[in-house]
Enzyme design. Structure first.
Site, PDB file in Angstrom:
ATOM      1  N   LYS B 132     -57.483   6.995  -3.752  1.00  0.00           N
ATOM      2  CA  LYS B 132     -58.695   7.497  -3.102  1.00  0.00           C
ATOM      3  C   LYS B 132     -58.721   6.973  -1.670  1.00  0.00           C
ATOM      4  O   LYS B 132     -58.270   5.845  -1.404  1.00  0.00           O
ATOM      5  CB  LYS B 132     -59.915   6.996  -3.875  1.00  0.00           C
ATOM      6  N   SER B 209     -67.250  11.280  -6.380  1.00  0.00           N
ATOM      7  CA  SER B 209     -66.634  11.328  -5.085  1.00  0.00           C
ATOM      8  C   SER B 209     -65.113  11.204  -5.107  1.00  0.00           C
ATOM      9  O   SER B 209     -64.500  11.453  -4.071  1.00  0.00           O
ATOM     10  CB  SER B 209     -67.217  10.212  -4.216  1.00  0.00           C
ATOM     11  N   SER B 233     -68.323   8.516  -9.849  1.00  0.00           N
ATOM     12  CA  SER B 233     -67.274   9.042  -8.968  1.00  0.00           C
ATOM     13  C   SER B 233     -65.863   9.015  -9.546  1.00  0.00           C
ATOM     14  O   SER B 233     -64.981   9.708  -9.052  1.00  0.00           O
ATOM     15  CB  SER B 233     -67.292   8.285  -7.634  1.00  0.00           C
TER      16      SER B 233
END
Lengths: 549, 549
Positions: B132, B209, B233
């Protein structure tokens, strides 16, 4: 009736309530009180003289020994409890260390235990335990030294988890002990309960905020009690009364339903732990509370782990860091002498080695600043409000906590910034720790703690520079007594070579204490610390140390 | 040059930089891109068609199988890395899931590994791992979807601890993946990188996310990647792409030097953990990072523990709680069906028992409210500032985060009050948990998670009511795929019996997705949760479950 007279009247009501819990035959006349107060350094002996020899045998014993006597039926729960209630009542009348008295409840429970003795005695069966005022006990106040919180007895449902654990373990709760209002000071004083004196030397403060505990246990009025520590509040009174006091890693002993200031402040949190005369007692107590009660089952903030009380055997190639000073404030000669004693002992032991622990002064300063900034993050709003509710006047010792310059409380963003700095400082210390080659990385560190006692009114003439950092770091720390000050041996400090104005102030105060002779014979306190989670190591090492000293 | 054109120009520069990292022979022409974008439900097959069969064999494999092939010298690090780089490049051109591309660095490292092969292969030797965007990697940006943070490549010293662990373990870092600006949304979108589509069904959002991770791994562009989870997320993109995603207990995987929003916010903290196609891979990865790297040595926020990846054997008298709904929002028929499948499986297994998990709706509401209040505690100041620096316009998905009504950020006292409420809610859930008789106390709980996917623009038509509470509770949660939606079987919901306006909105949206047929075949996601610290239990149970389903 003016507001002024109202708060004073309420104080008197609370004092009367407390006083009414001491039976008349335990009350001292004013001549005796004055005599005992004036004989500064001999309280223990003077109290001994007021008690029976069988009482003294009990109160000068240990939990482990009393447990044996209970098991052998040589003593009853009643005898033990009565001895401690009597002694606590006497000590209190001189040093002013109790905020709540539960003698009759304690004796009733002791009698019940004696007439319903189980085949196997629970781990703390019949052992009286004292509690810092913050712990909620059914039927009595938790006032935290705030007048506005008096006369609001707690209900059964409000009882602290640790209190219910103590009940489960068979302990007998008999008193709660004084704190400075809000607990955010190291001198134990409140408008309601007055001033708590040091029981080893009545010229001095008991320290704080667990000052009532320290003073009570210091004079053998309890064998073990619970304190809390957000900035030295367990370690300072332990140091000042020659006791062992463990500030555990956060999440070891449950804080659930223990009242506090700044509830919800999770950065640099307050922790709860024991103060005790005897290190084996302290370790036994911790093992009961943790291994048997398993606090993490009920308190979501507790972390599952095992408390190891079984051994003082250290692993091979044991490394002990010695911290002779942070470069900001020089520890006094007494501390240096005690540190050297430890260092020599370590170095002359096969398989052990002492190394110098010398983190940068800059990091020490930052850790100290962070603790101070956190303490005034709300500009003193909470404390101010508590005082305003009852109309009692703000205490001088709390004035540094209540900002008068109109600075608003931190915003949440400012608070998060501070929290980030805390993490960063913790990491810098970790980096320093890891910078040692593995064979020289300390298992534990021995550090100064309070440096010296202070007289009533002189709180700000001492320093928390060897105290607060271990709260910020969340390092477990065990306060230990290592000998006592000797005015001849330890002598004066050179104020002309002071490192900075604060250092000069400290050295000047030390010299004053030496010159007056008041400090002669006062316990020297050090602390054994280790990185987060190493609670077992700290206790194990201290046990080893005391088997050798 | 107006501010407007400035930010757009900078966006173009960043896009060009990203695009330049894809070699020409891997670039798709616009016709192909359009064709693939329009074939909503067949991306995996369409990408397969663009790759060689040996590449497909690699990208459809598992870490465990690739490791065997590497050990047997049937595959080289180069072959594996090249296959994933190629596939990631292709997927990205359709779903827009990459924020940083490190193909050449990855291939260089793979080549180095091939020509310097050690006798014993490190645990993740030659395995490509995606990250990420929050993870700091030397030489590339960590922009968090903020334009103002682009073109500020991180230095070696700034690298995240988890990145250095991955390097130590022999893994090959090859891409960083998209996030919604600030990560405080569940739809992955930014002015800089655009919109990240779902790789299982391009009609829908990838979730967020960690949306770039979810979409990339979903289409076999990576086997395993790291995400973070402050409000779903990790779990949401896992659910939306049929993956396993573990939100561990806080302090398991190190967050040190991983950039984040609201740094220093320790209440309801973000945690970091893996998303993976294969559960054995996920467990193996966790065991490497935890048991081998021992993150607590270097990151003071990590807690020492052992990650157990060795077994899926459950203890006797195993109890599984099934959560059919919180009484606020009814889960859709697909979730109910999947939950029933699990319940039936448990009940028909000897030594296992399913019980209903039914905490009060009031508590569910409070947990949900707390998460939402925490997220806007600073009134959106931080997010607003980040957008203002570059002049890029605030995204619609972030408007709920940036309060326009002039409410000032929380004071520190308000923040502490919220933190107190969090602790209180955690304790209430613990009380509910302990209210089960011990023989019926769930070892794990199976819960709904996202309920249903959403189309671009429809983020607020879904709910986080089965997501946020596990962040507030700090319960480890493993997102698991359990079958897929069948429009015929699952059918419409009755909106006339909706529990409240929010429930009506959700039911209406579900019916819309069913009626359009778009949702047919979409993965059903559930989550396996358990009280704080029970990470091992959650993974072990899920392994058992998937050995049976």
């Amino acid at each position: 009736m003016t507001v002024h007279s109202t708060w004073k009247e309420k104080v008197q009501l609370k004092k009367d309530q407390l006083n009414s819990k001491i039976k008349d035959e335990w009350k001292l006349n004013s001549t005796t009180i004055t005599r005992l107060k004036n004989d500064k350094k001999n309280l223990i002996k003077n109290i001994d003289d007021l008690c029976s020899s069988s009482e003294n045998q009990i109160t000068h014993s240990t939990i482990m020994a009393l447990r044996q006597a209970l098991e052998a039926k040589e003593l009853s729960c009643h005898e033990i409890t009565a001895a401690f209630c009597h002694r606590a009542a006497l000590i209190h009348q001189v040093v002013n260390c109790l905020s709540e008295i539960m003698f009759s409840e304690a004796l009733r429970l002791a009698d019940y235990y004696d007439s319903n003795r189980p085949a196997i005695l629970p781990p703390l069966y019949g052992i009286p335990i004292s509690l810092k005022d913050q712990c909620n006990v059914e039927g009595v106040d938790t006032s935290l030294g705030y007048l506005c919180r008096t006369f609001k007895p707690k209900t059964k449902n409000e009882e602290s988890l640790i209190v219910s654990f103590l009940r489960d373990l068979g302990a007998i709760i008999f008193v709660k002990t004084t704190v400075p209002s809000s607990m955010m000071a190291t001198d134990t004083q409140s408008n309601t309960f007055g001033y708590t004196y040091n029981s080893i030397n009545l010229s001095f403060s008991s320290g704080g905020s667990s000052g009532g505990e320290g003073s009570l246990i210091g004079a053998h009025g309890s064998l073990l009690g619970l304190g809390t520590d957000i900035g030295g509040s367990i370690r300072i009174p332990s140091s000042y009364q020659g006791l062992f006091g463990l500030k555990p890693t956060f999440g070891r002993v449950p804080y659930l339903r223990v009242d506090n200031s700044f509830e919800g402040r999770e950065t640099i949190p307050s922790v709860i732990g024991p103060l005790a005369r005897d290190l084996s007692d302290l370790r036994y107590f911790m093992s009961c509370v943790i291994n048997i009660c398993q606090p993490w089952v009920q308190d979501v903030k507790c972390i599952p782990y095992h408390f190891d009380s079984s051994t003082s055997k250290l692993h091979d190639n044991y490394v002990v860091g010695i911290w002779y000073g942070d470069g900001v404030i020089d520890p006094p000669p007494s501390d240096i002498r005690a540190l050297k004693t430890c260092e020599d002992l370590v170095n002359k032991t096969k398989g052990m080695k002492a190394v110098k622990w010398e983190p940068s002064s800059e990091l020490s300063r930052e850790l100290f600043d962070l603790a101070n900034e956190a303490d005034v993050a709300d500009s003193g709003n909470e404390i101010k409000n508590e005082f305003e509710i009852s109309g009692e006047p703000l205490l001088d010792i709390l004035k540094p906590m209540v900002l008068e310059n109109g600075r608003p409380p931190y915003t949440v963003n400012e608070w998060w910034d501070l929290t980030k700095r805390v993490y960063n400082a913790q990491q810098l210390m970790r980096d320093y720790y890891l910078s040692f080659p593995e064979s020289e990385r300390p298992d534990v560190i021995i550090s100064p703690t309070t440096l010296m006692p202070f007289r009533p009114g002189d709180m700000l003439k001492t320093t928390l520079r060897y105290i607060l950092l271990f709260n910020v770091l969340n390092f477990p720390s065990l306060s230990i007594p290592v000998g006592s000050v000797d005015c001849q041996i330890d002598g004066l400090m050179d104020t002309t070579s002071a490192l900075n104005p604060e250092d000069k102030m400290i050295k000047t105060y030390w010299n004053d204490l030496i010159q007056s002779g008041e400090i002669d014979g006062f316990p020297i306190g050090l602390q054994v610390v280790s990185p987060t989670f190493n609670d077992n190591e700290v206790c194990k090492f201290a046990s080893w140390l005391f088997s050798k000293i």
